[in-house]
Design a protein around this motif. Structure first.
Motif, PDB file in Angstrom:
ATOM      1  N   ALA A 211      34.770 126.833 -14.120  1.00 44.70           N
ATOM      2  CA  ALA A 211      33.332 127.021 -14.304  1.00 44.70           C
ATOM      3  C   ALA A 211      32.610 126.378 -13.120  1.00 44.70           C
ATOM      4  CB  ALA A 211      32.870 126.389 -15.610  1.00 44.70           C
ATOM      5  N   VAL A 212      31.569 127.048 -12.637  1.00 46.82           N
ATOM      6  CA  VAL A 212      30.776 126.512 -11.531  1.00 46.82           C
ATOM      7  C   VAL A 212      29.497 125.925 -12.109  1.00 46.82           C
ATOM      8  CG1 VAL A 212      29.525 127.086  -9.413  1.00 46.82           C
ATOM      9  CG2 VAL A 212      31.738 128.149  -9.891  1.00 46.82           C
ATOM     10  N   GLU A 213      29.168 124.705 -11.664  1.00 42.98           N
ATOM     11  CA  GLU A 213      27.974 124.028 -12.146  1.00 42.98           C
ATOM     12  C   GLU A 213      27.166 123.511 -10.973  1.00 42.98           C
ATOM     13  OE1 GLU A 213      28.143 121.351 -15.334  1.00 42.98           O
ATOM     14  OE2 GLU A 213      29.633 122.500 -16.439  1.00 42.98           O
ATOM     15  N   ALA A 214      25.907 123.198 -11.259  1.00 45.07           N
ATOM     16  CA  ALA A 214      25.003 122.653 -10.252  1.00 45.07           C
ATOM     17  C   ALA A 214      24.736 121.186 -10.555  1.00 45.07           C
ATOM     18  CB  ALA A 214      23.700 123.433 -10.255  1.00 45.07           C
ATOM     19  N   LEU A 215      24.765 120.376  -9.518  1.00 48.74           N
ATOM     20  CA  LEU A 215      24.436 118.957  -9.634  1.00 48.74           C
ATOM     21  C   LEU A 215      23.203 118.712  -8.787  1.00 48.74           C
ATOM     22  CD1 LEU A 215      25.019 116.003 -10.433  1.00 48.74           C
ATOM     23  CD2 LEU A 215      26.463 115.866  -8.392  1.00 48.74           C
TER      24      LEU A 215
END
Length: 68
Positions: free
Chosen positions: A23-27
């Motif tokens: 899964a790709v997430e934004a920080l």
């Protein structure tokens, strides 16, 4: 557990990373946002010794979210 860097926004304010489950997430790299979220979670209280001990430096205050 390994995370992979996938990109960064043009303004440098957000990093995209891939978790081990793909899964790709934004920080968001906004100290102001982190501070608001911290205060939403802990409220107006002092940090416990267990919360202070792992910090790399002694905090300026033990109650970071106290109303001014």
């Amino acid at each position: 557990m390994q995370y992979a860097f996938r990109g960064v926004t043009i303004d440098g304010g957000t990093v995209l990373y891939e978790r081990p489950d793909n899964a790709v997430e934004a920080l968001q790299l906004s100290p102001d946002r982190w501070y608001r979220e911290l205060c939403d979670v802990i409220g107006d209280r002092e940090l416990t010794p267990e919360e202070v001990d792992p910090l790399p430096a002694d905090p300026r205050t033990r109650n970071p979210c106290a109303a001014d």
